[in-house]
Design a protein around this motif. Sequence first.
Motif, PDB file in Angstrom:
ATOM      1  N   VAL A   1       0.835  -1.198   0.000  1.00  0.00           N
ATOM      2  CA  VAL A   1       0.000   0.000   0.000  1.00  0.00           C
ATOM      3  C   VAL A   1       0.873   1.254   0.000  1.00  0.00           C
ATOM      4  O   VAL A   1       0.698   2.160  -0.811  1.00  0.00           O
ATOM      5  N   ASN A   2       1.834   1.312   0.929  1.00  0.00           N
ATOM      6  CA  ASN A   2       2.722   2.477   0.987  1.00  0.00           C
ATOM      7  C   ASN A   2       3.601   2.567  -0.253  1.00  0.00           C
ATOM      8  O   ASN A   2       3.867   3.665  -0.757  1.00  0.00           O
ATOM      9  N   TYR A   3       4.055   1.432  -0.734  1.00  0.00           N
ATOM     10  CA  TYR A   3       4.906   1.407  -1.930  1.00  0.00           C
ATOM     11  C   TYR A   3       4.175   2.022  -3.119  1.00  0.00           C
ATOM     12  O   TYR A   3       4.730   2.855  -3.841  1.00  0.00           O
ATOM     13  N   ILE A   4       2.947   1.629  -3.320  1.00  0.00           N
ATOM     14  CA  ILE A   4       2.170   2.148  -4.448  1.00  0.00           C
ATOM     15  C   ILE A   4       1.883   3.631  -4.265  1.00  0.00           C
ATOM     16  O   ILE A   4       1.947   4.410  -5.221  1.00  0.00           O
ATOM     17  N   ALA A   5       1.578   4.031  -3.043  1.00  0.00           N
ATOM     18  CA  ALA A   5       1.300   5.450  -2.788  1.00  0.00           C
ATOM     19  C   ALA A   5       2.513   6.317  -3.086  1.00  0.00           C
ATOM     20  O   ALA A   5       2.395   7.376  -3.709  1.00  0.00           O
ATOM     21  N   TYR A  31      10.809 -14.799   3.099  1.00  0.00           N
ATOM     22  CA  TYR A  31      10.714 -14.257   4.464  1.00  0.00           C
ATOM     23  C   TYR A  31       9.587 -14.889   5.287  1.00  0.00           C
ATOM     24  O   TYR A  31       9.818 -15.345   6.419  1.00  0.00           O
ATOM     25  N   PHE A  32       8.381 -14.930   4.739  1.00  0.00           N
ATOM     26  CA  PHE A  32       7.231 -15.365   5.533  1.00  0.00           C
ATOM     27  C   PHE A  32       7.301 -16.829   5.963  1.00  0.00           C
ATOM     28  O   PHE A  32       6.923 -17.148   7.104  1.00  0.00           O
ATOM     29  N   PRO A  33       7.768 -17.767   5.132  1.00  0.00           N
ATOM     30  CA  PRO A  33       7.945 -19.136   5.651  1.00  0.00           C
ATOM     31  C   PRO A  33       8.948 -19.225   6.796  1.00  0.00           C
ATOM     32  O   PRO A  33       8.771 -20.027   7.722  1.00  0.00           O
ATOM     33  N   ILE A  34      10.005 -18.413   6.731  1.00  0.00           N
ATOM     34  CA  ILE A  34      10.987 -18.413   7.823  1.00  0.00           C
ATOM     35  C   ILE A  34      10.352 -17.921   9.113  1.00  0.00           C
ATOM     36  O   ILE A  34      10.542 -18.506  10.194  1.00  0.00           O
ATOM     37  N   VAL A  35       9.566 -16.846   9.022  1.00  0.00           N
ATOM     38  CA  VAL A  35       8.873 -16.315  10.208  1.00  0.00           C
ATOM     39  C   VAL A  35       7.892 -17.343  10.758  1.00  0.00           C
ATOM     40  O   VAL A  35       7.796 -17.549  11.974  1.00  0.00           O
ATOM     41  N   SER A 203       6.402  -9.029  11.151  1.00  0.00           N
ATOM     42  CA  SER A 203       5.437  -9.324  10.092  1.00  0.00           C
ATOM     43  C   SER A 203       4.584  -8.112   9.755  1.00  0.00           C
ATOM     44  O   SER A 203       4.268  -7.870   8.585  1.00  0.00           O
ATOM     45  N   ALA A 204       4.230  -7.325  10.769  1.00  0.00           N
ATOM     46  CA  ALA A 204       3.460  -6.105  10.527  1.00  0.00           C
ATOM     47  C   ALA A 204       4.288  -5.086   9.753  1.00  0.00           C
ATOM     48  O   ALA A 204       3.755  -4.377   8.887  1.00  0.00           O
ATOM     49  N   ALA A 205       5.592  -5.010  10.046  1.00  0.00           N
ATOM     50  CA  ALA A 205       6.455  -4.047   9.360  1.00  0.00           C
ATOM     51  C   ALA A 205       6.695  -4.454   7.912  1.00  0.00           C
ATOM     52  O   ALA A 205       6.734  -3.611   7.019  1.00  0.00           O
ATOM     53  N   ILE A 206       6.851  -5.745   7.650  1.00  0.00           N
ATOM     54  CA  ILE A 206       7.165  -6.221   6.301  1.00  0.00           C
ATOM     55  C   ILE A 206       5.907  -6.370   5.450  1.00  0.00           C
ATOM     56  O   ILE A 206       5.873  -5.935   4.295  1.00  0.00           O
ATOM     57  N   GLY A 207       4.876  -6.990   5.999  1.00  0.00           N
ATOM     58  CA  GLY A 207       3.694  -7.311   5.195  1.00  0.00           C
ATOM     59  C   GLY A 207       2.437  -6.544   5.535  1.00  0.00           C
ATOM     60  O   GLY A 207       1.439  -6.660   4.834  1.00  0.00           O
ATOM     61  N   GLY A 208       2.448  -5.779   6.636  1.00  0.00           N
ATOM     62  CA  GLY A 208       1.258  -5.026   7.001  1.00  0.00           C
ATOM     63  C   GLY A 208       0.397  -5.767   8.004  1.00  0.00           C
ATOM     64  O   GLY A 208       0.717  -6.882   8.433  1.00  0.00           O
ATOM     65  N   PRO A 209      -0.734  -5.177   8.384  1.00  0.00           N
ATOM     66  CA  PRO A 209      -1.579  -5.776   9.422  1.00  0.00           C
ATOM     67  C   PRO A 209      -2.177  -7.123   9.031  1.00  0.00           C
ATOM     68  O   PRO A 209      -2.377  -7.979   9.888  1.00  0.00           O
ATOM     69  N   ALA A 210      -2.451  -7.330   7.749  1.00  0.00           N
ATOM     70  CA  ALA A 210      -3.082  -8.587   7.320  1.00  0.00           C
ATOM     71  C   ALA A 210      -2.171  -9.781   7.610  1.00  0.00           C
ATOM     72  O   ALA A 210      -2.613 -10.805   8.151  1.00  0.00           O
TER      73      ALA A 210
END
Length: 251
Positions: A1-5, A31-35, A203-210
């Motif tokens: 979202v921020n990237y596109i904005a 990243y996400f599988p490691i987390v 996870s919130a910092a990298i991928g957002g709240p979802a």
Amino acid sequence: VNYIAVCNSLQASPNAVAAGLCVDNIFALIYFPIVSALASGKPDLATISDDDDDLQEETKDVTKGEITIQSLSTILSMSTAITFISHTLLNLFKRSTSHALPLSTLLSILVLLLAPSKMLKPLQPTAEVVGTTLLYLFFATAGAPGFSIASSMKECFLPLSFFLIVLYALHGATLYFIRFLITRFSKKKNESVALQRLLTASSAAIGGPATAVALAKSNGWNSLIVPSLLVGNLGYAVATFLGIGFHAFFR
């Protein structure tokens, strides 16, 4: 979202935006599988008691809810109104429409801060579904020009990959040293830097709240669901303006 904005505000080319998304998605798949592996088997930090009605109700409102025609119409009307107001203000002050997305973000934050919570809570489940659906639709359309950016991907893959390696490394190192310093100099066990909290925040910092909520729910960390939403949405609120500010500072 921020990237596109930020890309929209800086008027980046569609090929550059799509190339950045492609490289970012490749790193996210690593990243996400490691987390998830690091989080596996870790217990919830706090068990919500039956007496804690407020927290139980808040978690229930966020994770469950009914989607109705009325709530869907309200969400679409609010989104349309905010978009219209953003473009009107930009035209009034003779500013480029490329700043419409950051301005819409700012107006949305003002609505969240000023509107009564009783009015917004019933809209949360619908807003989550509509927002996620439109986000996936955007990802699909962003990937549509993939064949046409093949040549540009070859040129920018290594620089973007190196940038993301540095970014992820600094992110992980920052979390590690904060945890190391607090646990080293704290006289008693400090749960504020527990692995569950750090992984959810990461996870919130990298991928957002979802993604942060998905991590907390999949591991049964009910006490971290609401904080992950708050931290992720705070990032959505401030990161766009920080990105534009960094561009103006380093330009």
